[in-house]
Structures are given as C-alpha cells and as structure tokens.
Scaffold this active site. Sequence first.
Site, mmCIF file in Angstrom:
data_model
loop_
_atom_site.group_PDB
_atom_site.id
_atom_site.type_symbol
_atom_site.label_atom_id
_atom_site.label_comp_id
_atom_site.label_asym_id
_atom_site.label_seq_id
_atom_site.Cartn_x
_atom_site.Cartn_y
_atom_site.Cartn_z
ATOM 1 C CG ASP A 108 55.266 67.855 65.617
ATOM 2 O OD1 ASP A 108 54.320 67.099 65.857
ATOM 3 O OD2 ASP A 108 56.451 67.577 65.881
ATOM 4 C CG ASN B 106 52.069 55.187 43.354
ATOM 5 O OD1 ASN B 106 51.587 54.894 44.453
ATOM 6 N ND2 ASN B 106 53.291 55.660 43.226
ATOM 7 C CG ASP C 287 49.757 58.229 46.439
ATOM 8 O OD1 ASP C 287 48.668 58.716 46.076
ATOM 9 O OD2 ASP C 287 50.085 57.041 46.199
ATOM 10 C CG ASP D 35 51.951 68.046 61.209
ATOM 11 O OD1 ASP D 35 52.537 68.688 62.101
ATOM 12 O OD2 ASP D 35 51.160 67.115 61.436
ATOM 13 C CG HIS E 96 49.040 61.430 64.220
ATOM 14 N ND1 HIS E 96 48.627 62.707 64.549
ATOM 15 C CD2 HIS E 96 50.384 61.441 64.330
ATOM 16 C CE1 HIS E 96 49.684 63.452 64.838
ATOM 17 N NE2 HIS E 96 50.762 62.702 64.718
ATOM 18 C CG ASP E 97 50.586 61.495 68.186
ATOM 19 O OD1 ASP E 97 51.198 60.798 67.357
ATOM 20 O OD2 ASP E 97 50.743 62.720 68.275
ATOM 21 C CG ASP F 223 49.107 53.003 47.064
ATOM 22 O OD1 ASP F 223 49.695 53.892 46.414
ATOM 23 O OD2 ASP F 223 49.435 51.794 47.061
ATOM 24 C CG ASP G 132 53.870 53.332 46.455
ATOM 25 O OD1 ASP G 132 52.720 53.450 46.968
ATOM 26 O OD2 ASP G 132 54.705 54.247 46.460
ATOM 27 C CD GLU H 159 51.521 67.795 69.378
ATOM 28 O OE1 GLU H 159 52.642 68.098 68.957
ATOM 29 O OE2 GLU H 159 51.140 66.621 69.495
HETATM 30 C C1 GLC Z 1 53.933 65.198 67.796
HETATM 31 C C2 GLC Z 1 53.298 64.330 66.743
HETATM 32 C C3 GLC Z 1 53.831 62.933 66.871
HETATM 33 C C4 GLC Z 1 55.325 62.953 66.644
HETATM 34 C C5 GLC Z 1 55.998 63.966 67.589
HETATM 35 C C6 GLC Z 1 57.395 64.247 67.137
HETATM 36 O O1 GLC Z 1 53.578 64.823 69.084
HETATM 37 O O2 GLC Z 1 51.909 64.406 66.831
HETATM 38 O O3 GLC Z 1 53.219 62.032 65.981
HETATM 39 O O4 GLC Z 1 55.865 61.694 66.868
HETATM 40 O O5 GLC Z 1 55.333 65.195 67.636
HETATM 41 O O6 GLC Z 1 57.415 65.006 65.961
HETATM 42 CA CA CA Z 2 51.467 55.370 46.657
#
Ligand code: GLC
Ligand code: CA
Length: 560
Positions: free
Chosen positions: A207, A23, A29, A98, A334-335, A21, A25, A256
């Site tokens: 995605d 700034n 970013d 993405d 991240h999932d 981050d 908040d 994906e």
């Molecule tokens: C993909 C992403 C996930 C998101 C989903 C809907 O699986 O990796 O984080 O929630 O698509 O866009």
């Molecule tokens: Ca920020």
Amino acid sequence: MIRKWWQDAIIYQLYLRSFKDSNNDGIGDFQGVISKLDYLSDLGVNAVWISPHYESPMDDNGYDISDFYKVSKDYGTIEDVKELIEKAHKLNIKIIFDLVLNHTSDEMDWFVAAKDPNHKEHEKYHDYYIWQPPKYNEQGDRIMPTQWRSWFGGPVWEYNEPTNEYYLHIFSKKMPDLNWRNEDMKADLKKMTKWWIDLGVDGFRVDASNHIEKNWDFPEGHPGYENFSSIPKHHEYLEEMGKEVFIPNDVFTMGESGGASQEEAIKYCGFNNEEFDMLIHFGHCWADGDWDNKITPGKWAKGKIDVKHIKYSFDKWFKMLKGEGWNIIYWHNHDQPRILSHYGNDSEYYNESGKMLAYTLYFMPGTPIVYQGEEIGMTNVDYKELNDFRDVEVFTEYKNFMNQGATHEVAMQALRDRSRDNARSPFQWDSSVNGGFSQVTPWMNTVKNYKEINLEKQKNDPKSLFNTYKSIFKLRKEESINNGDITFIDIDNEDSYTYINETDKSKFLVVANFRNVKIALSLDINIENYKNIYYNYNIRELTNYIELKPYEALVYKLDK
Ligand code: GLC
Ligand code: CA
C-alpha cells in the site's frame, strides 16, 4: 529470466468487507470468502488480492491497522486465514495480502507510546513517527508546521498536546505516518512481514509504497504533495524490503505508485530489480476530471473522457517495460468509481458499454486485475443521504465542496459519481434480500439494482457480462494473451480504442467505440482473414471503413 506464476495469472481484487457475510453481522468475512472459492475458481482467477484484514478501528476500512499480527474480529480468526490459504491452494489460487507500511492506526500500541511522554516506552516509539514543533504567527498563535494537504482533503498535521508537537498524517488523522529513517521501526515491519509469509501467504500488494519517504526539511507547500510522494529515497527502502524479505522468501509483490518515469518504472518492477514484481499505477484512472472546477475540483468533477489519454497511458507503460519488466492491466480498484458507471454508460448502454470495456481491457497484454463485482457489471451507488456513505474521505470532501459553494445536491452528485464508496458496496450475488450478501442490513447498503444486476441472473445466460468475462479469461490462458505484444492503431483518434495484440499463435484486433454516439473509422491495416470472435451488437465482417454504433466493440482473431 525464469517465468513466474504471476506472469500467466489473472488476479481478482477482493474487497473483504463487501464480498460475502457468513455469520450475518452485515460484514463480509473470511468464511464468506471460503464459501465462494469455487466461484472464483470457476471464473478462472489464479490469485486473490484481499484488502486489509488486520485488527483496526476501521477509520479507513482497515488501512488503519492497530495490530499487524491480529485478524480483525470483523473478518474472523487466524484459523480462518489458515483455512483460506489451504483451501485456496487446493484450487490453485494464490493468496495476496495487503501490506500497509506507510502508516499505522493512532490506536496501535507504538503510537500510544509515541504520543505520551509518560509512557514507559515513549522514548523508543516516539521516533517511529514523524513529529514537528508548532510554528507561531505574528499574533503569537500556534500554527501548523506547513500547509501541506492530506490525500483525504484536510491538513496533514494533527496537534498532540502532551508533547507540544504535531504529527504527520498524509491520509486521515487516525493514520499517523511511520518514520522509515528509524532502523528499529523498519526491523519491526520486516519481522511482521516475515511472520505472514511463514503463515503461507503467497504475496503482497504494498500500500501507498511511493509515500514512505518524506522531505524532512518540511518546506512550505500547498498542497505540497511533492514533499511526501515519490521522493527518490523511497526506492532505497523498497529495495531493502525486497532484498531482505520479499526476494529471499520468493513472495510475489506489487507496489502502488502514481506516475513514474521509465527509469523509475524499471526500478520498481524491472525483471532484474529488487523492489517489486509489478506496479499498480493510475495513469488511466481519471481521464475525465476537471482541474479547473472550483466547487468540486479534480477527480470530483466529471469532464469529457479523454480516450487518447487512456490509450497513451497504457501505451507508455507497455513501451517503458517492454522486455524489461511486467505490466499490470486493470480498470479500477477500490479507490475509484465502478468502471461501467465511470467510463461506460450504466443506463442506456449497460450491456454494450460493459462488454466494450471488457474487450478493450482484457485483450491487452500484461497480468489483469479484475475488481470484485466488475465481472457482473456492478454500478456506482444510488445513495440519497450523506450518512449512507462510509468512506472517511467523503466527509472531509463534502465539507470542502459546501465551503467552495456547492449546493447539497451538487455535492451529493459528486459523491455518487466519484467517491471511493462507489466501488465498495456489497457484492450482488442474487435477487434475495441484500443481494444475497447478508441476511441483515449490511455495513453499507446494497445498491438497489441488485434485483436486475446479480450473479445468479447472469450465470446461465451465455450472453451475460459474467459469461463474457469468464470466456475471455479462458481464452487469455489458452492463447497466452498476457504475453502478447501490443500496437495501438490510430492512437490519436479521440473516440475509438483500437489495437492489435500479437501472441505466439494469433493476432487479436480490438476495434471499439468509447462514445455514446456513432463514429466512423478507417482502418489502415491488412484486414485479410480476421475472424470476428466477440461482438456486443451483431457479428460483423471486418472492413477497412467501418461505422460503429454507440459503444460498439468487436474483437477479431487471425491465426498465424
Ligand atoms: C491506498 C489505498 C487506499 C487507502 C490509502 C491509505 O491508496 O488503496 O484505499 O485509503 O492507501 O492506506
Ligand atoms: Ca460477517
């Protein structure tokens, strides 16, 4: 084929909201990323895949896009994006965005017109989405068109009063699915993609790419995933994007998709195909679920890790694409939960298991994707309250668990072990307030172990996880480990992870114990002249019979 840059690359997956981050908040970013480009360069990464940065109501942290052409004000401006691309390129780092093509936010102007019969553009945009009329039961009550279940745990249908229809959303109800059978809709997506390419983006992670076609007969099904996953026609759409947008503009792409046969794998990412360059698949990601558990089912239940399953998944993909396409290797994104807490042991064997996971993954061939924070051994979250969590999936599933008979504590533990939020907490830069991520309380709490686990602490320690990652990445490049040919040894062994990766110059032998107990192995191979180059306990000479301590892992090298 001509060798492409991504075949020799190391990709870093950057979760923008939680990286840095700038700034104060509380939200990561673009200027934060720019301020850390030297860090990424020092780690040895060549490309950064950044989670969605578009304008969004943030129901699903930006995967719900309300304007494809705008940068979310949380993350900065289009000028920041340009600055990032320029500065990254100076350091030979490519920028991968993405690209979300399966759905939009319900706040996107397309959907606002689509749902409102009085909107002047209703007719055009209604068909950009997927609608079905209600059904009625014997009592005459309105019911959903089918019982299909969304990936986030509720129904896939949401009623829209003004048109007396339901719209389809395979993720949250704020993410209506797009209709890929509509030519104007596709043309709009292509135009938008080209716009970002013209801005200088080097590639995309596409995605939910195997979900873009649906079964338009809408048969009954529960959960009914087969009606919106991997339907053959989605390949036609992807090929169309490839031929018209990705290939002519020479941008890198990775899709994906969960699961694929060899034929499909080659369609997705064979060298001569026209869809993607690489594919993110999930074969190895949930080798410890419990599908019989009735209270917190599937991925939410913690079973024993099936090490064989992990090895077989990687092996299958190496074999399917051998000579015909290019593999990705990664532990998680991240999932999924943090790898050190998930397949490793973040309490008793923190360092040992962290290194074991680094050796086993990063000596395999293919292009690695390292997930933000993995390189410093970040762990799952330690949240105590339900409202410490942020992910939309968490809240639907918590309700499901409670309805299925969980106590609050059981449900909370499942979330701490398995939810997607585990991978999304702020990066732990140093031991200052909030781990140096932000001066103010972050959008989601920093894990309290940041005083012990942070980059600053590890930077100058040659034995740290961070320096292990850095040194392996350097070696990967020098030895073209991406390009090797892998053979698993004793693949049916339920506790060990052992293989040889042969490159042009060398052979790398990895011998690892995936368990928190001692194991013994007999290696039925010629062990002469192998030198021990990495170890997580002590240096050891190679022997055919070898006893390994909990999570002990060794990397040997043989010069050819
Ligand atoms: C993909 C992403 C996930 C998101 C989903 C809907 O699986 O990796 O984080 O929630 O698509 O866009
Ligand atoms: Ca920020």
